[in-house]
Design an enzyme around this catalytic site. Structure first.
Site, PDB file in Angstrom:
ATOM      1  N   ASP A 172      -7.418   5.584  -1.694  1.00 17.89           N
ATOM      2  CA  ASP A 172      -7.037   4.409  -0.917  1.00 17.89           C
ATOM      3  C   ASP A 172      -6.507   3.335  -1.863  1.00 17.89           C
ATOM      4  OD1 ASP A 172      -6.877   2.164   0.711  1.00 17.89           O
ATOM      5  OD2 ASP A 172      -8.659   2.692   1.854  1.00 17.89           O
ATOM      6  N   HIS A 183      -5.922   0.197  -1.284  1.00 18.34           N
ATOM      7  CA  HIS A 183      -6.117  -1.171  -0.799  1.00 18.34           C
ATOM      8  C   HIS A 183      -7.122  -2.005  -1.583  1.00 18.34           C
ATOM      9  CE1 HIS A 183      -4.376   0.956   2.672  1.00 18.34           C
ATOM     10  NE2 HIS A 183      -3.803  -0.200   2.930  1.00 18.34           N
ATOM     11  N   CYS A 215       0.816  -1.221   0.000  1.00 18.21           N
ATOM     12  CA  CYS A 215       0.000   0.000   0.000  1.00 18.21           C
ATOM     13  C   CYS A 215       0.850   1.271   0.000  1.00 18.21           C
ATOM     14  CB  CYS A 215      -0.981  -0.005   1.162  1.00 18.21           C
ATOM     15  SG  CYS A 215      -0.241  -0.220   2.797  1.00 18.21           S
TER      16      CYS A 215
END
Length: 502
Positions: free
Chosen positions: A351, A353, A173
């Site tokens: 994000d 993820h 990440c």
């Protein structure tokens, strides 16, 4: 906090259980699951660990690289599992953000009217009765946000070096957040801040911008292609040498900045990367042989112990207001995010993820808008400043000497206004450094890619860190904005300082 932790644990167990059920092919995936929005970090890291475990094949035999092949049925199963995990992640993020808003009392507040997105200002007029956590952004904000390059977890790509990892879910990440920093700098370099084009347009301008955009995204494709300068493969391989971490281990912001610099040097990239961990930007080091080169300045800093010290909140917000801003790579504890703007005391983020299938490589620039759709996100998410992890990397792109001078002037003005800025400028060179060691970036070519993808420089030299006696918070130069034009970029520049994890 207890309620949020319990929610995290339950969602993680649900993700792991669901994954095991799909392995045994005992249930069918509900076709109505919506996986097109959001960010990611499945309910805790359990789901990500499951994804990593299932994506990794057996280790190759000694001295040989196994051919990466995925059957159509296996690929479909992997896509289904990723969709389930992405959806669980979306539900978890929405639930945790809603609970946090409730506990902080933000549910009853009216949303701030001002929003900043990478140096661009918007006025947000909330509808009557609309609460802060339910704000709907106007089309111009969504359009601007969707222009950001969204780098996320990928799966089903060729194994990384000798590790047999075919996904970075659960460990990549921060590397993805670093990719987004670099991608924004490249967009500023090639397209400017307010770029827009018609993907199907036939005008010369549309064709040029489409080609530039595709060229930018290709630099982050997940392979060893000569054009994939900042692929997860190259970042992980260089990270093993810089950080001593095996593929599959989590990287920090400071190490990620160091890796980006190394890859830019390796590729002799048109945009150089300058890194600093003590907050001092040495102007004479940014030029090369007396000539300025477009530069992404990465300022790595620790702004607290467990959480960000509130005295730095104004600078974090002011940083995203600067026209040179390329964003911030940071996140919440143990979860990396890319910050692109703010509204009130909340940062807007992308994000990384979410796990997406790898984009299949085409000849030349023959990519459609649908091919690259997974590199765009039209759903801004927000996180309060109080929930941030204190370790961050601030990015600033300076394409001309005038832009660098303007950045310096703006930082000086912030300091004069009482803002606790984390960076300062020095017109000289960085302290004397020892002779740099030779660092191998890729120990060998791989058998996974065609011969055209096996070309890469074998070594690059980087300097060691300067003496540790220098101050970690140098005083800011007290020049006014009118003095900014007097910046001298001297010739015979030394390399910028070596970035180390704090």
């Amino acid at each position: 906090m207890v309620l949020m932790e319990n929610t995290d644990q339950k969602a993680a167990v649900a993700a792991a259980t669901t994954d095991e059920m799909y392995q045994d092919a005992q249930v069918a995936v509900p076709p109505s699951l919506n996986t097109t929005t959001g960010t990611s970090e499945p309910a805790g890291r359990v789901a990500e660990s499951v994804d990593v475990r299932l994506q990794c094949a057996a280790q190759p035999s000694d001295g040989q690289q196994q051919q990466h092949t995925v059957s159509e049925g296996t690929a479909d199963l992997l896509d289904i599992r990723n969709q389930v995990i992405n959806t669980l992640r979306e539900w978890y993020v929405m639930a945790s953000d809603s609970i946090a808003s409730l506990l902080d009392g933000r549910v009853l507040q009216q949303p701030p009217k001002e929003l900043w997105l990478l140096g661009k200002h918007y006025n947000i007029e909330a509808q009557a009765g609309e609460q802060s956590w339910l704000v709907n952004y106007p089309p111009e904000v969504i359009s601007d946000f969707s222009h950001l390059v969204w780098c996320t977890y990928r799966s089903q790509y060729p194994p990384i070096d000798t590790s047999a990892f075919t996904t970075d879910a659960g460990w990549g990440c921060m590397l993805r957040a670093g990719q987004m920093l670099m991608a924004q700098a490249l967009q500023l370099h090639h397209l400017g801040r307010d770029w827009v084009f018609n993907w199907s347009g036939s005008t010369a301008e549309d064709t040029r911008k489409r080609k530039e955009y595709i060229g930018i995204v290709k630099q982050f494709f997940d392979n060893y292609s000569p054009t994939s300068f900042f692929s997860i493969h190259r970042m992980a391989a260089l990270g093993r040498q810089f950080e001593g971490k095996n593929v599959g281990e989590w990287f920090g912001p400071h190490g990620t900045a160091r890796i980006l610099r190394g890859l830019a040097l390796q590729a002799e990239h048109e945009v150089s990367v300058y890194t600093t961990t003590d907050g001092v930007v040495y102007l004479a080091d940014i030029c090369e042989e007396g000539e300025f080169k477009p530069t992404l300045i990465l300022v790595a800093s620790m702004l607290g112990i467990d959480r960000v010290n509130p005295v730095y909140y104004p600078f974090i917000q002011a940083s995203l207001m600067l026209p040179q801003s390329a964003g911030i790579a940071g996140g919440r504890p143990s979860s990396a995010l890319y910050f692109a703007g703010f509204q009130g005391d909340e940062l807007l983020y992308l994000d990384p993820h979410y796990t997406r299938p790898v984009v299949k490589e085409c000849e030349g620039d023959g990519y459609s808008q649908a091919d690259l759709a997974t590199y765009c996100c039209s759903t801004p998410r927000r996180i309060p400043l109080s929930r941030l992890d204190p370790c961050m990397v601030f990015g600033y792109y300076c394409g001309t000497p005038e832009s660098l001078a303007d950045l310096r002037s703006r930082v000086v003005l912030l300091t004069n206004d009482g803002v606790n800025a984390i960076m300062s400028f020095d017109e000289g060179h960085s302290p004397d450094m020892e002779a740099p060691p030779a660092i191998s970036l890729l120990a060998r070519d791989t058998d996974m890619q065609a011969s055209k993808e096996s070309q890469a420089p074998q070594f690059v030299k980087l300097p060691r860190s300067p003496s540790e006696g220098s101050s970690t918070r140098s005083s800011f130069l007290s020049r006014s904005k009118s003095d900014s034009s007097e910046i001298v970029l001297e010739s015979e520049c030394s390399d910028e300082e070596w970035v180390t994890d704090l």
